[in-house]
Write a protein that holds these residues in place. Structure first.
Motif, PDB file in Angstrom:
ATOM      1  N   LEU A 241       0.816  -1.216   0.000  1.00  0.00           N
ATOM      2  CA  LEU A 241       0.000   0.000   0.000  1.00  0.00           C
ATOM      3  C   LEU A 241       0.852   1.270   0.000  1.00  0.00           C
ATOM      4  N   LYS A 242       2.064   1.189   0.514  1.00  0.00           N
ATOM      5  CA  LYS A 242       2.967   2.348   0.542  1.00  0.00           C
ATOM      6  C   LYS A 242       3.674   2.553  -0.792  1.00  0.00           C
ATOM      7  N   HIS A 243       3.727   1.526  -1.589  1.00  0.00           N
ATOM      8  CA  HIS A 243       4.453   1.585  -2.860  1.00  0.00           C
ATOM      9  C   HIS A 243       3.471   1.889  -3.997  1.00  0.00           C
ATOM     10  N   PRO A 244       3.783   2.888  -4.872  1.00  0.00           N
ATOM     11  CA  PRO A 244       2.850   3.237  -5.956  1.00  0.00           C
ATOM     12  C   PRO A 244       2.506   2.057  -6.872  1.00  0.00           C
TER      13      PRO A 244
ATOM     14  N   GLY B 104      -1.250  -0.522  -7.381  1.00  0.00           N
ATOM     15  CA  GLY B 104      -1.794  -0.982  -8.662  1.00  0.00           C
ATOM     16  C   GLY B 104      -1.914  -2.492  -8.711  1.00  0.00           C
ATOM     17  N   ALA B 105      -0.892  -3.184  -8.211  1.00  0.00           N
ATOM     18  CA  ALA B 105      -0.911  -4.651  -8.199  1.00  0.00           C
ATOM     19  C   ALA B 105      -2.032  -5.167  -7.297  1.00  0.00           C
ATOM     20  N   LEU B 106      -2.214  -4.517  -6.154  1.00  0.00           N
ATOM     21  CA  LEU B 106      -3.295  -4.919  -5.250  1.00  0.00           C
ATOM     22  C   LEU B 106      -4.663  -4.694  -5.888  1.00  0.00           C
ATOM     23  N   GLY B 107      -4.835  -3.542  -6.516  1.00  0.00           N
ATOM     24  CA  GLY B 107      -6.105  -3.231  -7.169  1.00  0.00           C
ATOM     25  C   GLY B 107      -6.433  -4.228  -8.269  1.00  0.00           C
ATOM     26  N   LYS B 108      -5.434  -4.554  -9.082  1.00  0.00           N
ATOM     27  CA  LYS B 108      -5.629  -5.525 -10.165  1.00  0.00           C
ATOM     28  C   LYS B 108      -5.982  -6.900  -9.593  1.00  0.00           C
ATOM     29  N   ALA B 109      -5.255  -7.325  -8.558  1.00  0.00           N
ATOM     30  CA  ALA B 109      -5.515  -8.625  -7.935  1.00  0.00           C
ATOM     31  C   ALA B 109      -6.904  -8.672  -7.317  1.00  0.00           C
ATOM     32  N   MET B 110      -7.310  -7.590  -6.657  1.00  0.00           N
ATOM     33  CA  MET B 110      -8.648  -7.543  -6.046  1.00  0.00           C
ATOM     34  C   MET B 110      -9.727  -7.696  -7.113  1.00  0.00           C
ATOM     35  N   ASN B 111      -9.570  -7.006  -8.237  1.00  0.00           N
ATOM     36  CA  ASN B 111     -10.553  -7.109  -9.321  1.00  0.00           C
ATOM     37  C   ASN B 111     -10.615  -8.525  -9.884  1.00  0.00           C
ATOM     38  N   GLU B 112      -9.457  -9.165 -10.035  1.00  0.00           N
ATOM     39  CA  GLU B 112      -9.419 -10.545 -10.543  1.00  0.00           C
ATOM     40  C   GLU B 112     -10.104 -11.504  -9.562  1.00  0.00           C
ATOM     41  N   ILE B 113      -9.820 -11.329  -8.286  1.00  0.00           N
ATOM     42  CA  ILE B 113     -10.423 -12.201  -7.268  1.00  0.00           C
ATOM     43  C   ILE B 113     -11.936 -11.988  -7.217  1.00  0.00           C
ATOM     44  N   LYS B 114     -12.372 -10.718  -7.229  1.00  0.00           N
ATOM     45  CA  LYS B 114     -13.812 -10.426  -7.182  1.00  0.00           C
ATOM     46  C   LYS B 114     -14.535 -11.072  -8.358  1.00  0.00           C
TER      47      LYS B 114
ATOM     48  N   LEU C 152      -7.963  -3.269   3.233  1.00  0.00           N
ATOM     49  CA  LEU C 152      -7.948  -2.857   1.822  1.00  0.00           C
ATOM     50  C   LEU C 152      -9.254  -2.168   1.482  1.00  0.00           C
ATOM     51  N   ASN C 153      -9.174  -1.087   0.727  1.00  0.00           N
ATOM     52  CA  ASN C 153     -10.369  -0.354   0.318  1.00  0.00           C
ATOM     53  C   ASN C 153     -10.425  -0.225  -1.194  1.00  0.00           C
ATOM     54  N   PHE C 154     -10.524  -1.343  -1.885  1.00  0.00           N
ATOM     55  CA  PHE C 154     -10.597  -1.312  -3.345  1.00  0.00           C
ATOM     56  C   PHE C 154     -11.999  -1.676  -3.777  1.00  0.00           C
TER      57      PHE C 154
END
Length: 168
Positions: A135-138, A142-152, A166-168
């Protein structure tokens, strides 16, 4: 009367149909019995300590006076009266659930946790990085957001994402 357990030892490895455990049983903070289950599907065994037979009888009576449960798991609802055995078993399962939830919350610090419940879940992690570090790294965000969308997009009925960090 308050029934509690102390010195709880649970063995998930050898639990088959029921939870294998050993514990000391207390009534209003007075140790009066030892409880155990061999994990093979039978009832839990509760044996009073020397000089505690009367306290165990009182605990059994107090449990019987507790609110009954209505079971709807097998079609037509039916009432289950509380007994010392059922109260001890419920306390064991509560202890077990708390242990699993605590482990799941630790996993939420390491990665994205998703699944059905604290007993049945998956974790997506990034080698060498925690969620806080990502979350601290730009690029990590992006990687977290992409992974969250894939998992959802892949979640099945009854599954959810358990991360509260996480708040995505």
């Amino acid at each position: 009367m308050q029934i509690t357990l102390k010195n709880v030892k649970i063995n998930e490895t050898f639990s088959e149909e029921t939870t294998m455990f050993m514990a000391d049983v207390y009534a209003d903070n007075k140790k009066f019995a030892h409880a155990k289950n061999d994990g093979r599907g039978g009832c839990s065994y509760i044996h009073h300590y020397d000089g505690c037979k009367e306290l165990m009888r009182e605990a059994e009576e107090a449990c019987f006076l507790m609110r009954s449960r209505i079971c709807t798991d097998f079609g037509e609802p039916f009432e289950i009266k509380s007994t010392l055995d059922s109260v001890v078993d419920d306390l064991i399962e509560e202890h077990r659930k708390n242990k699993f939830q605590k482990a799941m919350m630790k996993d939420c610090e390491k990665g994205i946790v998703y699944g059905v419940n604290c007993y049945n879940y998956n974790t997506m992690t990034w080698k060498g990085f925690t969620i806080a570090q990502l979350l601290k790294h730009p690029r990590g965000q992006g990687a977290l957001g992409k992974a969250m969308n894939e998992i959802k997009a892949e979640l099945k009925d009854g599954e959810q994402i358990f991360n509260t960090n996480l708040n995505f």
